[in-house]
Design an enzyme around this catalytic site. Structure first.
Site, mmCIF file in Angstrom:
data_model
loop_
_atom_site.group_PDB
_atom_site.id
_atom_site.type_symbol
_atom_site.label_atom_id
_atom_site.label_comp_id
_atom_site.label_asym_id
_atom_site.label_seq_id
_atom_site.Cartn_x
_atom_site.Cartn_y
_atom_site.Cartn_z
ATOM 1 N N HIS A 100 32.052 66.490 61.118
ATOM 2 C CA HIS A 100 31.819 67.790 59.449
ATOM 3 C C HIS A 100 32.634 68.901 59.637
ATOM 4 O O HIS A 100 33.155 69.372 58.451
ATOM 5 C CB HIS A 100 30.908 67.728 59.256
ATOM 6 C CG HIS A 100 29.562 66.893 59.438
ATOM 7 N ND1 HIS A 100 28.332 67.740 60.047
ATOM 8 C CD2 HIS A 100 29.430 65.974 58.845
ATOM 9 C CE1 HIS A 100 27.862 66.174 59.527
ATOM 10 N NE2 HIS A 100 28.182 65.455 58.945
ATOM 11 N N ARG B 207 39.891 59.236 55.925
ATOM 12 C CA ARG B 207 38.868 60.076 57.126
ATOM 13 C C ARG B 207 39.402 59.448 58.069
ATOM 14 O O ARG B 207 38.458 58.227 57.958
ATOM 15 C CB ARG B 207 38.281 60.166 56.222
ATOM 16 C CG ARG B 207 36.997 61.019 56.861
ATOM 17 C CD ARG B 207 35.623 60.852 56.087
ATOM 18 N NE ARG B 207 34.734 61.480 57.897
ATOM 19 C CZ ARG B 207 33.185 61.102 57.182
ATOM 20 N NH1 ARG B 207 32.614 60.691 56.786
ATOM 21 N NH2 ARG B 207 32.461 61.017 58.077
ATOM 22 N N ARG C 244 18.312 60.439 62.351
ATOM 23 C CA ARG C 244 18.986 60.582 64.267
ATOM 24 C C ARG C 244 18.214 61.427 64.333
ATOM 25 O O ARG C 244 17.723 62.614 64.022
ATOM 26 C CB ARG C 244 20.413 60.856 63.539
ATOM 27 C CG ARG C 244 21.306 60.220 63.545
ATOM 28 C CD ARG C 244 22.434 60.777 63.022
ATOM 29 N NE ARG C 244 23.624 60.447 61.811
ATOM 30 C CZ ARG C 244 24.214 61.128 61.394
ATOM 31 N NH1 ARG C 244 24.487 62.134 62.480
ATOM 32 N NH2 ARG C 244 25.041 60.819 60.445
ATOM 33 N N GLY D 290 22.089 71.330 51.858
ATOM 34 C CA GLY D 290 21.826 72.732 51.662
ATOM 35 C C GLY D 290 22.604 73.287 50.702
ATOM 36 O O GLY D 290 22.046 74.823 50.376
ATOM 37 N N GLU D 291 22.712 72.521 49.634
ATOM 38 C CA GLU D 291 23.354 72.954 48.186
ATOM 39 C C GLU D 291 22.208 72.850 46.973
ATOM 40 O O GLU D 291 22.221 73.067 46.062
ATOM 41 C CB GLU D 291 24.483 72.197 47.666
ATOM 42 C CG GLU D 291 25.489 71.897 47.897
ATOM 43 C CD GLU D 291 26.964 71.270 47.598
ATOM 44 O OE1 GLU D 291 26.975 71.147 46.571
ATOM 45 O OE2 GLU D 291 28.364 71.191 49.172
ATOM 46 N N GLU E 111 35.411 67.388 51.231
ATOM 47 C CA GLU E 111 35.440 67.101 52.199
ATOM 48 C C GLU E 111 37.248 66.434 51.295
ATOM 49 O O GLU E 111 38.336 66.805 52.448
ATOM 50 C CB GLU E 111 35.061 66.298 52.962
ATOM 51 C CG GLU E 111 33.645 67.147 53.855
ATOM 52 C CD GLU E 111 33.173 66.379 54.197
ATOM 53 O OE1 GLU E 111 32.365 65.917 53.414
ATOM 54 O OE2 GLU E 111 32.620 66.053 56.001
ATOM 55 N N ASN F 180 38.248 57.415 52.287
ATOM 56 C CA ASN F 180 37.440 57.280 53.785
ATOM 57 C C ASN F 180 36.569 56.322 53.812
ATOM 58 O O ASN F 180 35.830 56.104 53.043
ATOM 59 C CB ASN F 180 36.453 58.749 53.179
ATOM 60 C CG ASN F 180 35.181 58.533 54.191
ATOM 61 O OD1 ASN F 180 34.399 58.197 54.798
ATOM 62 N ND2 ASN F 180 34.131 59.834 53.567
ATOM 63 N N ASN G 19 22.469 63.778 54.616
ATOM 64 C CA ASN G 19 21.980 63.460 55.306
ATOM 65 C C ASN G 19 22.071 63.077 57.077
ATOM 66 O O ASN G 19 20.877 63.357 58.162
ATOM 67 C CB ASN G 19 22.474 61.233 54.550
ATOM 68 C CG ASN G 19 21.758 60.529 55.614
ATOM 69 O OD1 ASN G 19 20.313 60.304 55.723
ATOM 70 N ND2 ASN G 19 22.347 59.180 56.040
ATOM 71 N N GLY G 20 23.373 63.794 57.058
ATOM 72 C CA GLY G 20 23.958 63.911 58.921
ATOM 73 C C GLY G 20 24.571 65.613 58.476
ATOM 74 O O GLY G 20 24.510 66.017 57.922
ATOM 75 N N HIS H 246 26.034 72.813 57.565
ATOM 76 C CA HIS H 246 26.487 71.610 56.586
ATOM 77 C C HIS H 246 25.249 70.744 56.983
ATOM 78 O O HIS H 246 24.874 70.498 57.771
ATOM 79 C CB HIS H 246 27.600 70.273 57.499
ATOM 80 C CG HIS H 246 27.542 69.973 56.375
ATOM 81 N ND1 HIS H 246 29.149 69.522 55.333
ATOM 82 C CD2 HIS H 246 27.167 68.542 56.540
ATOM 83 C CE1 HIS H 246 28.892 68.833 55.560
ATOM 84 N NE2 HIS H 246 27.955 67.405 55.588
ATOM 85 N N ASP I 193 15.221 60.749 52.938
ATOM 86 C CA ASP I 193 15.665 61.126 51.630
ATOM 87 C C ASP I 193 14.756 62.869 51.390
ATOM 88 O O ASP I 193 13.865 62.741 51.969
ATOM 89 C CB ASP I 193 15.417 60.322 50.669
ATOM 90 C CG ASP I 193 16.678 61.332 49.543
ATOM 91 O OD1 ASP I 193 17.514 60.160 49.291
ATOM 92 O OD2 ASP I 193 16.287 62.724 48.798
#
Ligand code: ADP
Length: 397
Positions: A179, A90, A240, A332-333, A385, A7, A210-211, A207, A282
Site C-alpha cells: 500500500h 501498478r 487475512r 478508514g474513510e 493510488e 491495475n 479489505n486489506g 490504510h 465486509d
C-alpha cells in the site's frame, strides 16, 4: 499529458485515464471476470456509463476493450490511442530488485518474471497486463509503479526478520510493506493540509480497507510498516489473519492434513474478519450484525480495532511521538466506530477526537476530526493510488 493507469488483478483490470495538467480523471473503468464466464467491462466518462458484456479469455482482450471504450464515438474521450502519452502499471511486489518506479524494458520484464513468486496472486497478473498493453501500444513508454517503493527508507533493524542472515542474503527474506502509494499520498496530503513540510512531521497512516496496513512516516519517510514479506502480515484484515504464530499454523496444518500452500491459502482467504465473525469480510455487514447483537461480529471488530491500536502505539514509540494520525481507504474513510475505537484511551499521547465530527458521513474531502484539546491531529484523507501512479510515471519519464 494524458496517462493511462492500469491495475491488473488476477481476474480483473481497473483503469483510469488522467489528465496530468489538471490531475483530473478523464475516464475510468473496470474489466471483471477475465478468463471466466460472464466477463464485463464498465466504463465511466463524462457522466455516462458504458457496460459491455463480452468474452475476455485473457487480459489481452480486456486491454483491447478498454482502448475501444476510450476511443468509442459515443462514450470515448480520445480520438485515437496516440493521445495517450504513457502508461503506468501498478505492481504489488518488487523484492529488492526494484526500489523505485522503473521503465518497462525487455530486461525489467525478465526480472519481473524472476520475482513473480513473491506475490503469486498479484504479480503474474501485472505481467500479463503490461504485455497486453505493449502489444496494443508498442511505442508508448510504460512505467512499473510498485506498492513497496515508499517503504524502502525503512532502517535495517525495522525490515530485518530474525532469521538466518544467510537466507536474507540469498532469498531476500525481509519486511517489504505494501500500500506504499497510498501511505505516500495521504502522508503528503496531511502535511499540505497542516501547512507544514513533511520533514517537520511524525505521521501514522492507517490504510484500512479489505486489506489493511499501518505505516510510521517520520520526516516524510517510511520508518516502519505493518505488512511484511507479503501482504498477509500486520493487522487482521477482511479474510487475512495478519500476524500469527507460525507454531499455531504448523499445528493446525497437521491436524487438518494441509500442506504449506493449503495453509497459506487458508490464512489469506478464510481468516480475518470473515473467519472470526462467520458473517462477512465486509465492515458494513459486520457493523450491521454487531448492531443486531451478533457476538462474533462484535468480537471480530474488537480484534481489528485492538490490533490497529497496538500498531499506532508501537509506531508512536518507534518515532518518539506522533503529530498526526491519518485514516484512509474503504474502512478508514467510512467507518466512524472503527476510528473512535482506535483513538479511544490515547490520553497518554495527548490524543482525542471530536466524536461529532467523527460521526459525520464521508463527503469525499479531507476531514479534520481532531478533538478540541488534542495535541495530535487526526485526519480522514481519501486515498488516490491511481493519481500517485500517474504522478510517478510522469516523474520518471
Ligand atoms: P480494498 O482493500 O479491496 O481496496 P477498500 O479500501 O475498498 O478495499 O475497503 C473495503 C472495505 O471498506 C469493506 O470492508 C467495506 O465494508 C468498507 N466500507 C465501509 N463503508 C464503505 C463505503 N461507504 N463505501 C465503500 N466501502 C466501505
Amino acid at each position: 499529458m494524458k496517462v493511462l493507469v492500469i491495475n491488473s488483478g488476477s481476474s480483473s483490470l481497473k483503469y483510469q485515464l488522467i489528465d496530468m495538467e489538471t490531475e483530473g480523471v478523464i475516464a475510468k473503468g473496470l474489466c471483471e471476470r477475465i478468463g471466466i464466464e460472464g466477463s464485463k467491462l464498465t466504463h465511466k466518462a463524462n457522466g455516462k456509463e458504458l457496460a459491455v458484456e463480452q468474452a475476455m479469455p485473457s487480459h489481452n482482450e480486456a486491454v483491447a476493450l478498454v482502448l475501444n471504450a476510450l476511443t468509442d464515438k459515443e462514450y470515448g474521450v480520445i480520438s485515437s490511442m496516440e493521445e495517450i502519452d504513457a502508461v503506468g502499471h501498478r505492481v504489488v511486489a518488487s523484492g529488492e530488485a526494484f526500489k523505485a518506479p522503473t521503465l518497462v524494458s525487455e530486461e525489467t520484464m525478465k526480472t519481473m518474471e524472476e520475482i513473480k513468486d513473491m506475490a503469486p496472486l498479484h504479480n503474474p497478473a501485472a505481467i500479463i497486463g503490461v504485455k497486453a498493453c505493449l502489444a496494443a501500444m508498442p511505442n508508448k513508454p510504460m512505467v512499473l509503479v510498485f506498492d513497496t517503493s515508499f517503504h524502502f527508507t525503512m532502517p535495517d533493524y525495522a525490515y530485518t526478520y530474525a532469521v538466518d542472515y544467510a537466507h536474507y542474503e540469498k532469498y531476500k527474506i525481509r519486511r517489504y510493506g505494501y500500500h506504499g502509494t497510498s501511505h505516500k499520498f495521504v502522508s503528503e496530503e496531511a502535511a499540505k493540509y497542516l501547512g507544514k513540510a513533511p520533514s517537520e512531521l511524525k505521521i501514522i497512516t492507517c490504510h484500512l480497507g479489505n486489506g489493511s496496513s499501518i505505516t510510521a512516516v517520520d520526516g516524510g519517510k517510511c520508518v516502519d510498516t505493518s505488512m511484511g514479506f507479503t501482504p498477509l502480515a500486520g493487522v487482521p484484515m477482511g479474510t487475512r489473519t495478519g500476524d500469527i504464530d507460525f507454531g499455531a499454523v504448523e499445528y493446525l496444518a497437521k491436524k487438518e492434513g494441509w500442506d504449506l500452500s493449503q495453509a497459506l491459502a487458508y490464512l489469506n482467504k478464510k481468516c480475518g474478519m470473515a473467519g472470526i465473525s462467520g458473517v462477512s469480510s465486509d465492515f458494513r455487514d459486520l457493523t450491521a450484525a454487531k448492531a443486531q447483537g451478533n457476538a462474533r461480529a462484535k468480537l471480530a471488530l474488537d480484534v481489528f480495532n485492538y490490533n490497529c491500536k497496538k500498531y499506532v502505539g508501537a509506531y508512536a514509540a518507534a518515532m518518539n511521538g506522533v503529530d498526526c494520525i491519518v485514516f484512509t481507504a474503504g474502512v478508514g474513510e467510512n467507518t466512524p466506530s472503527v476510528r473512535e475505537a482506535i483513538c479511544e484511551n490515547m490520553q497518554y499521547l495527548g490524543l482525542e477526537i471530536d466524536k461529532e465530527k467523527n460521526a459525520m458521513p464521508n463527503n469525499g474531502a479531507i476531514r479534520d476530526i481532531t478533538g478540541e484539546n488534542s495535541k495530535v491531529k487526526v485526519l480522514i484523507i481519501p486515498t488516490n493510488e491511481e493519481l500517485v501512479i500517474a504522478r510517478e510515471t510522469v516523474e520518471l519519464l
